[in-house]
Scaffold this motif. Structure first.
Motif, PDB file in Angstrom:
ATOM      1  N   ALA A  69       0.813  -1.210   0.000  1.00 40.89           N
ATOM      2  CA  ALA A  69       0.000   0.000   0.000  1.00 40.89           C
ATOM      3  C   ALA A  69       0.850   1.265   0.000  1.00 40.89           C
ATOM      4  CB  ALA A  69      -0.927   0.008   1.214  1.00 40.89           C
ATOM      5  N   HIS A 407      -6.121  -1.015  -6.970  1.00 37.19           N
ATOM      6  CA  HIS A 407      -4.755  -0.864  -6.483  1.00 37.19           C
ATOM      7  C   HIS A 407      -4.051   0.260  -7.246  1.00 37.19           C
ATOM      8  CE1 HIS A 407      -0.930  -2.110  -4.727  1.00 37.19           C
ATOM      9  NE2 HIS A 407      -0.394  -2.146  -5.942  1.00 37.19           N
ATOM     10  N   ARG A 410      -5.420   3.646  -6.043  1.00 36.22           N
ATOM     11  CA  ARG A 410      -4.919   3.997  -4.708  1.00 36.22           C
ATOM     12  C   ARG A 410      -3.498   4.555  -4.797  1.00 36.22           C
ATOM     13  NH1 ARG A 410      -7.725  -0.739  -3.048  1.00 36.22           N
ATOM     14  NH2 ARG A 410      -5.806  -1.974  -3.244  1.00 36.22           N
ATOM     15  N   TYR A 413      -3.459   8.085  -6.266  1.00 31.98           N
ATOM     16  CA  TYR A 413      -3.845   9.068  -5.253  1.00 31.98           C
ATOM     17  C   TYR A 413      -2.688   9.311  -4.290  1.00 31.98           C
ATOM     18  CZ  TYR A 413      -5.961  10.900  -1.006  1.00 31.98           C
ATOM     19  OH  TYR A 413      -6.229  11.648   0.102  1.00 31.98           O
ATOM     20  N   TRP A 414      -2.049   8.227  -3.826  1.00 34.38           N
ATOM     21  CA  TRP A 414      -0.979   8.375  -2.845  1.00 34.38           C
ATOM     22  C   TRP A 414       0.196   9.156  -3.432  1.00 34.38           C
ATOM     23  CZ3 TRP A 414       4.164   7.452  -2.314  1.00 34.38           C
ATOM     24  CH2 TRP A 414       4.686   7.559  -1.023  1.00 34.38           C
TER      25      TRP A 414
END
Length: 439
Positions: A69, A407, A410, A413-414
């Motif tokens: 993540a 995935h 995410r 965005y990160w």
């Protein structure tokens, strides 16, 4: 379906099991070097991600490819986790030597550069960088490769730390360089790696390297002490003791030779077939044990290259020619390591992180090399032998599962949020610096 195509498809599908077996064997060899489970598992993910077809292979991209993540676990593996990269390097060396062992194997020494910006990355300065072919802001490292007819791989490395660094204790401390580290020339770094290999039980008949190493008398002396033969390139203005009383430039020595002194021989296969050159072999004088000689290579344009040679026992010309030809394998290995497993794509500034990233990249290269060797028997007469690049391509095409869309989103965005925070912090720090200068 055509029978030959069926064989090709069957061979291609055997890549996955072979790669998995080799990968598991490699990672099992180093598993005991991690005191905790988490860094051991992250190291597996790290090496596996290096084998993927990513455009860039730094911690952000590797973590995304591994399904993490955040990049924090991989960054921690390089910076803070408890494990000794030099012990893992010893494991890597034994893995490669055991897997590629051959009576004709040689050790090849060479350096490569890593282009960098700024002045904070460990060992960086403006210096000649072979990668760019000119003086650039870069890091330079000396590598040791094990090359045999069965394959070749990198087995050790030393980062070259210039005097501009070693005389600056504060700069070294900020980059995490051990206080005990002293300045060492590139040939001295080569001696360190060769000594370590010999102490670990690596047995080879010869070492070869380019002119930067061939001109160093300490390196030649150390190889003679170890009883290892060498074929080391030297510059045309290098001097050799051609008789007991005459010391002459090696390019002048060539003018003494008649056309009958030259022999047409191949120094090994290349991409376009055997590499044939004209070779001349001249004995040179030395009071020490063993046999000293000068090897001269002439290409079709008449250009000359010179090699200082030494063997503890008599060796035929064909052996010296073969060793001289093997020096080029390290350049190909650098290209593969950088292009296939991202050896030069790190974003590491300090000493520990650099050594950890490079050894993990070298492990990934070893996985590809040993997998290619394991699949050598699947090659048919209609095809050239499987290459390391083709092995990685097949692994990714047949056995890599792409991440799901959630995935990917995410991570998008990160990345964008992290970059926005970093930009804000950078602007704030720059404003504070300007204010401090004004006051």
């Amino acid at each position: 379906m055509d029978k030959s195509i069926s064989k090709t498809v069957a061979a291609a599908h055997s890549v996955g099991p072979a790669a998995s077996r080799v990968f598991d064997e490699v990672m099992a060899r180093i598993a005991g070097r991690f005191t905790r489970v988490e860094p051991r598992l992250v190291a597996r993910d790290f090496v596996r991600a290096l084998l993927t077809a990513l455009d860039r292979k730094n911690c952000w991209q590797l973590a995304e490819a591994a399904g993490h993540a955040r990049p924090s676990r991989m960054q921690r593996l390089l910076r803070e986790a408890v494990w000794d990269a030099e012990v893992v390097a010893a494991d890597l060396r034994s893995l490669v030597v055991d897997g590629l062992a051959h009576p004709d194997a040689v050790l090849v020494v060479d350096e490569t550069g890593f282009l960098k910006k700024g002045v904070c990355s460990v060992g960086v300065q403006r210096q000649y960088c072979g990668t760019a072919g000119r003086i650039e802001n870069s890091q330079v490292a000396v590598f040791l490769a094990y090359a045999s007819p069965r394959g070749r791989a990198l087995v050790d490395r030393r980062l070259y730390v210039p005097k501009s660094w070693t005389v600056d204790a504060d700069r070294c401390r900020q980059a995490g360089i051990p206080p005990s580290l002293e300045f060492a020339t590139k040939p001295a770094l080569a001696v360190q790696m060769i000594d370590a290999a010999v102490a670990a039980g690596v047995r080879v008949g010869f070492v070869t390297a380019d002119e930067a190493y061939g001109r160093d008398p300490a390196l030649r002396q150390r190889l003679r002490e170890l009883g290892i033969g060498y074929v080391l390139a030297v510059a045309r203005n290098h001097y050799a003791q051609v008789t007991t009383v005459v010391k002459e430039r090696v390019d002048v020595t060539e003018s003494w030779l008649s056309e009958l002194a030259w022999q047409r021989r191949s120094c090994g296969p290349g991409s376009k077939g055997e590499r044939f050159y004209d070779w001349a072999w001249v004995g040179i004088h030395d009071d020490g044990p063993g046999l000293h000689s000068l090897l001269i290579r002439r290409n079709s344009d008449g250009d000359l290259a010179f090699y200082r040679c030494w063997t503890p026992r008599p060796a035929p010309l064909g052996t010296l020619v073969r060793v001289a030809g093997s020096r080029w394998t390290v350049e190909e290995t650098f290209q593969i390591a950088k292009g296939q497993v991202g050896l030069d794509q790190y974003q590491c500034r300090n000493w520990t992180s650099w050594h950890r990233f490079t050894i993990l990249a070298m492990l990934a290269l070893a996985v590809l090399t040993l997998t290619t060797l394991a699949l050598a028997s699947t090659t048919t007469t209609e095809m050239v032998a499987l290459t390391v690049a083709e092995t990685r391509r097949l692994i990714n095409a047949l056995h890599h599962t792409p991440p799901d869309i959630a995935h990917l989103l995410r991570w998008s965005y990160w990345r964008r949020r992290h970059q926005a925070l970093a930009r804000t912090s950078h602007y704030r720090r720059r404003e504070l610096q300007q204010l401090s200068r004004q006051t």
